[in-house]
Design a protein around this motif. Structure first.
Motif, PDB file in Angstrom:
ATOM      1  N   LYS A  36       0.849  -1.193   0.000  1.00 56.80           N
ATOM      2  CA  LYS A  36       0.000   0.000   0.000  1.00 56.80           C
ATOM      3  C   LYS A  36       0.881   1.237   0.000  1.00 56.80           C
ATOM      4  CE  LYS A  36      -4.311  -1.574   0.925  1.00 56.80           C
ATOM      5  NZ  LYS A  36      -5.496  -1.202   0.227  1.00 56.80           N
ATOM      6  N   THR A  37       0.428   2.277  -0.677  1.00 58.48           N
ATOM      7  CA  THR A  37       1.135   3.550  -0.627  1.00 58.48           C
ATOM      8  C   THR A  37       0.797   4.253   0.693  1.00 58.48           C
ATOM      9  OG1 THR A  37      -0.673   4.815  -1.606  1.00 58.48           O
ATOM     10  CG2 THR A  37       0.912   3.781  -3.140  1.00 58.48           C
ATOM     11  N   ASN A  38       1.566   5.262   1.025  1.00 56.67           N
ATOM     12  CA  ASN A  38       1.282   6.038   2.235  1.00 56.67           C
ATOM     13  C   ASN A  38      -0.093   6.691   2.149  1.00 56.67           C
ATOM     14  OD1 ASN A  38       3.713   5.348   3.414  1.00 56.67           O
ATOM     15  ND2 ASN A  38       4.756   7.181   2.686  1.00 56.67           N
ATOM     16  N   LEU A  39      -0.468   7.143   0.961  1.00 53.23           N
ATOM     17  CA  LEU A  39      -1.787   7.756   0.784  1.00 53.23           C
ATOM     18  C   LEU A  39      -2.890   6.719   1.012  1.00 53.23           C
ATOM     19  CD1 LEU A  39      -3.548  10.158   0.040  1.00 53.23           C
ATOM     20  CD2 LEU A  39      -3.270   9.526  -2.369  1.00 53.23           C
ATOM     21  N   GLU A  40      -2.723   5.515   0.481  1.00 60.86           N
ATOM     22  CA  GLU A  40      -3.710   4.451   0.712  1.00 60.86           C
ATOM     23  C   GLU A  40      -3.812   4.094   2.186  1.00 60.86           C
ATOM     24  OE1 GLU A  40      -3.656   1.795  -3.342  1.00 60.86           O
ATOM     25  OE2 GLU A  40      -1.885   1.712  -2.037  1.00 60.86           O
ATOM     26  N   MET A  41      -2.688   4.081   2.884  1.00 64.05           N
ATOM     27  CA  MET A  41      -2.698   3.784   4.319  1.00 64.05           C
ATOM     28  C   MET A  41      -3.471   4.864   5.080  1.00 64.05           C
ATOM     29  SD  MET A  41      -1.206   0.870   4.685  1.00 64.05           S
ATOM     30  CE  MET A  41      -1.143   0.809   6.460  1.00 64.05           C
ATOM     31  N   LYS A  42      -3.271   6.110   4.702  1.00 63.72           N
ATOM     32  CA  LYS A  42      -3.990   7.203   5.378  1.00 63.72           C
ATOM     33  C   LYS A  42      -5.485   7.144   5.090  1.00 63.72           C
ATOM     34  CE  LYS A  42      -0.168  10.280   6.071  1.00 63.72           C
ATOM     35  NZ  LYS A  42       0.356  11.619   6.071  1.00 63.72           N
ATOM     36  N   GLU A  43      -5.854   6.780   3.869  1.00 60.05           N
ATOM     37  CA  GLU A  43      -7.271   6.623   3.530  1.00 60.05           C
ATOM     38  C   GLU A  43      -7.894   5.478   4.313  1.00 60.05           C
ATOM     39  OE1 GLU A  43      -9.485   8.413   1.576  1.00 60.05           O
ATOM     40  OE2 GLU A  43      -7.866   9.885   1.679  1.00 60.05           O
ATOM     41  N   TRP A  44      -7.163   4.370   4.438  1.00 55.21           N
ATOM     42  CA  TRP A  44      -7.641   3.243   5.234  1.00 55.21           C
ATOM     43  C   TRP A  44      -7.832   3.676   6.687  1.00 55.21           C
ATOM     44  CZ3 TRP A  44      -5.030   1.067   9.385  1.00 55.21           C
ATOM     45  CH2 TRP A  44      -5.614  -0.082   9.933  1.00 55.21           C
ATOM     46  N   TYR A  45      -6.885   4.391   7.247  1.00 48.90           N
ATOM     47  CA  TYR A  45      -6.977   4.855   8.630  1.00 48.90           C
ATOM     48  C   TYR A  45      -8.161   5.821   8.807  1.00 48.90           C
ATOM     49  CZ  TYR A  45      -5.774   6.903  13.091  1.00 48.90           C
ATOM     50  OH  TYR A  45      -5.827   7.347  14.394  1.00 48.90           O
ATOM     51  N   LYS A  46      -8.386   6.662   7.829  1.00 49.21           N
ATOM     52  CA  LYS A  46      -9.537   7.577   7.865  1.00 49.21           C
ATOM     53  C   LYS A  46     -10.838   6.768   7.914  1.00 49.21           C
ATOM     54  CE  LYS A  46     -11.759  11.209   5.180  1.00 49.21           C
ATOM     55  NZ  LYS A  46     -11.817  11.903   3.900  1.00 49.21           N
ATOM     56  N   TRP A  47     -10.926   5.705   7.122  1.00 48.43           N
ATOM     57  CA  TRP A  47     -12.103   4.825   7.117  1.00 48.43           C
ATOM     58  C   TRP A  47     -12.317   4.209   8.498  1.00 48.43           C
ATOM     59  CZ3 TRP A  47     -11.888  -0.712   7.331  1.00 48.43           C
ATOM     60  CH2 TRP A  47     -13.122  -1.337   7.154  1.00 48.43           C
ATOM     61  N   ILE A  48     -11.243   3.745   9.120  1.00 46.65           N
ATOM     62  CA  ILE A  48     -11.347   3.187  10.478  1.00 46.65           C
ATOM     63  C   ILE A  48     -11.904   4.254  11.422  1.00 46.65           C
ATOM     64  CG2 ILE A  48     -10.031   2.340  12.480  1.00 46.65           C
ATOM     65  CD1 ILE A  48     -10.167   0.198  10.383  1.00 46.65           C
ATOM     66  N   ASN A  49     -11.294   5.422  11.422  1.00 47.07           N
ATOM     67  CA  ASN A  49     -11.704   6.505  12.339  1.00 47.07           C
ATOM     68  C   ASN A  49     -13.152   6.925  12.135  1.00 47.07           C
ATOM     69  OD1 ASN A  49      -9.636   7.020  14.127  1.00 47.07           O
ATOM     70  ND2 ASN A  49      -8.592   8.422  12.735  1.00 47.07           N
ATOM     71  N   GLU A  50     -13.573   7.009  10.882  1.00 39.04           N
ATOM     72  CA  GLU A  50     -14.941   7.458  10.593  1.00 39.04           C
ATOM     73  C   GLU A  50     -15.996   6.425  10.984  1.00 39.04           C
ATOM     74  OE1 GLU A  50     -14.767   8.453   6.443  1.00 39.04           O
ATOM     75  OE2 GLU A  50     -13.898  10.433   6.852  1.00 39.04           O
TER      76      GLU A  50
END
Length: 135
Positions: A36-50
């Motif tokens: 995963k790219t760093n951007l994909e990791m941040k998007e995944w983390y955003k999904w978890i948080n939301e």
């Protein structure tokens, strides 16, 4: 000492390394790891948080050494929680997976799950044994 804590953004590099490991990911259909790219990791983390608390992800440590992850996802309609756990080889065989999976189950139940389930690969004998131990 085993530490299981809610994943924070600072843990993303550890998770990316875990997911990039072919040894860890071979039984989930990614024998070369899930890159995963760093951007994909941040998007995944955003999904978890939301989606907390219906979805949550936890990082597993032995003191300050990252060992892996556990996760639950509660279906709001059925109140069933799917579970997952992944550990680096250095964290296996020490009882950490049992404790971490029990922790994830307890957290899912505290957040509304009535039932918890896993979907293991039939060839992952160690995972099957873990799931039997946990019940």
């Amino acid at each position: 000492m085993l530490v299981i804590k809610e994943t924070k953004e600072k843990d993303l590099d550890n998770i990316k390394e875990l997911w990039s490991s072919g040894e860890v990911m071979k039984y989930v259909g990614f024998p070369n790891g899930l890159i995963k790219t760093n951007l994909e990791m941040k998007e995944w983390y955003k999904w978890i948080n939301e989606n907390r608390p219906l979805i949550n992800h936890y990082s597993i440590f032995d003191d300050d050494t990252y060992l892996g992850e556990t996760f639950y996802n509660i279906n709001p309609k059925t109140q069933n929680a799917s579970l997952d756990i992944k550990l680096f080889p250095k964290g296996r065989g020490k009882g950490y997976a049992t404790k971490a999976l029990k922790f994830a189950i307890a957290q899912a139940i505290l957040n509304g799950a009535k039932c918890a389930w896993v979907d293991p690969n039939k060839d992952n004998i160690k995972a099957l044994n873990l799931y039997r131990r946990v019940g």
